[in-house]
Write an enzyme that holds these catalytic residues in place. Structure first.
Site, PDB file in Angstrom:
ATOM      1  N   ASP A  13      -5.365  -4.666  -4.833  1.00  0.00           N
ATOM      2  CA  ASP A  13      -6.445  -4.488  -3.853  1.00  0.00           C
ATOM      3  C   ASP A  13      -6.548  -2.991  -3.642  1.00  0.00           C
ATOM      4  O   ASP A  13      -5.646  -2.376  -3.066  1.00  0.00           O
ATOM      5  CB  ASP A  13      -6.055  -5.216  -2.555  1.00  0.00           C
ATOM      6  N   TYR A 231       3.644  -3.739   7.248  1.00  0.00           N
ATOM      7  CA  TYR A 231       2.580  -4.552   6.687  1.00  0.00           C
ATOM      8  C   TYR A 231       1.449  -3.714   6.097  1.00  0.00           C
ATOM      9  O   TYR A 231       0.857  -2.887   6.764  1.00  0.00           O
ATOM     10  CB  TYR A 231       2.009  -5.493   7.753  1.00  0.00           C
ATOM     11  N   LYS A 234      -1.210  -8.626   2.511  1.00  0.00           N
ATOM     12  CA  LYS A 234      -0.356  -9.607   1.823  1.00  0.00           C
ATOM     13  C   LYS A 234      -0.382  -9.316   0.333  1.00  0.00           C
ATOM     14  O   LYS A 234      -1.209  -8.568  -0.150  1.00  0.00           O
ATOM     15  CB  LYS A 234      -0.876 -11.019   2.113  1.00  0.00           C
TER      16      LYS A 234
END
Ligand code: F6R
Ligand code: MG
Ligand code: MG
Length: 384
Positions: A13, A231, A234
């Protein structure tokens, strides 16, 4: 011995359009141009570019083996070029998954997800590339178990004697960095004791019992949150599953996705929700940045050339699964910030939640001691 062929699926991503929902058409077009160029140069035999949500996937065939520096460097440079486009268009999270400052021999551990296998191409070699968005690599544990270990899913485990020797499942422990092989069906219960915790124990490979060299399934297993310490999205995993002639049939490989299972991810990587099978052009998350999606692209190989893909999970036979997933999504959303709608506390460790704890830590006060003379109940004693 015939020459081997490597199938590499590398994904990242590197910028979302809009927010974390899709890949911009300009990025997709540039990726297609770059893989065509790499095929023309002879680095790759063939390649296909696709996306699931905001993750772009490069499915490549070549003869350089698993972990090839040349192939990984090509993927890294492609993602860099795409992140330049994302930066120019001010897309969201531009360059997000390129965690290393520069390429250093391999994309593993540097951000992008990788699933690769080196095989001897069979006379007819059907395989499926699965890609998911808004979830983690452990999301493949449930379907892989059903496909290779559950005769209620895979009729061939009973009907096709070529499958009676079972399959060997390689599990990785993402925390302790160790691996183990489970010979199934003999080790089924031991296997389940681990893979039921998909945030930590992840199926990496599946092999035929008779051949521990050549995988029949492989997944991507990076944990971005562990790599980055916080984080950063994901890991949105990919996997490759080979099929037919003594392996589960295409329909047996797809069957687990007819019962949407609950996975971790969704909004802010912090929620549980159903994994919704969908068509590639329907794979862009929307509601609450989800629900988590999975696509299945079927290919045949012809001397390393990719024939396909066919969009398998877009089929009408998964319409009911989509309806069930949306029903489950309604239910989980009603829970708001309460577990198990939200992930358990330990899983929130790598999000920004600890910052909340820092802010309020000074306001916590110790509770008063128990009154003197009251003896604690001994461990193991049952109350009335
Ligand atoms: C989940 C995901 C999104 C983002 C969310 C908030 O994997 O990528 O749900 O976590 O959109 O993003 P930020 O914090 O970047 O505004
Ligand atoms: Mg994203
Ligand atoms: Mg994603």
């Amino acid at each position: 011995m015939a020459k081997t062929l490597t199938i590499s699926v590398i994904k990242a991503d590197v910028g979302g359009f809009v927010g974390h929902s899709d890949v911009h058409p300009e990025m997709r077009a540039e990726a297609i141009r770059l893989v065509r160029d790499a095929t023309r140069r002879g680095l790759l035999i063939d390649a296909h570019v696709d996306a699931c949500g905001d993750d772009i996937n490069l499915t490549m065939t070549h003869e350089h083996g698993v972990d090839s520096e040349a192939v990984h460097e090509f993927a890294w440079n492609t993602f860099l070029a795409l992140s330049d486009i994302a930066k120019r268009l001010h897309l969201y999270g531009a360059g997000q998954d390129l965690l290393a400052d520069s390429f250093s021999g391999n994309v593993r551990g540097a951000g992008p997800g990788v699933a690769e296998m080196e095989i001897h191409e069979r006379p007819s070699e059907p395989f499926i590339v699965f890609a998911a968005d808004k979830t983690e690599p452990g999301a493949w544990n449930f379907p892989l178990y059903k496909i290779f270990c559950d005769p209620f899913n895979t009729a061939g485990l009973v009907i096709d004697t070529k499958m009676h020797d079972g399959f060997v499942v390689e599990v990785h422990d993402l925390i302790e960095h160790r691996r183990i092989l489970f010979h199934c069906p003999a080790d089924l219960y031991d296997l389940l004791a681990y893979i039921g915790t998909p945030s930590r124990y992840v199926i990496k490979h599946v092999f035929r019992a008779a051949d521990l060299e050549e995988p029949v399934a492989v997944t991507s297993t990076s944990r971005l949150s562990l790599i980055a310490g916080r984080y950063v999205g994901k890991d949105d995993p990919v996997m490759i599953v080979r099929s037919q002639s003594g392996l589960p049939a295409v329909g047996e490989v797809l069957e687990p996705f007819a019962q949407p299972h609950i996975v971790a991810g969704w909004m802010r990587g912090s929620h549980n929700g159903p994994l919704m099978p969908c068509a590639v052009d329907q794979s862009q998350p929307a509601r609450f940045d989800g629900p988590p999606r999975v696509v299945g692209m079927g290919f045949q190989l012809a001397d390393g050339k990719l024939i396909g893909p066919r969009d398998l999970l877009g089929d009408v036979s998964f319409d009911r699964a989509r309806a069930i997933a949306l029903e489950l999504a309604d239910h989980f959303r009603r829970m708001g910030p309460f577990e198990p709608g939200r992930l358990p506390h330990e899983a929130m460790e790598y999000t920004t939640l600890p910052e909340v704890e820092d802010r309020v830590s000074a306001r916590w006060e110790p509770l008063a001691e128990e009154p003197a003379g009251r003896t604690p109940v001994p461990a193991g004693a049952n109350g009335p």
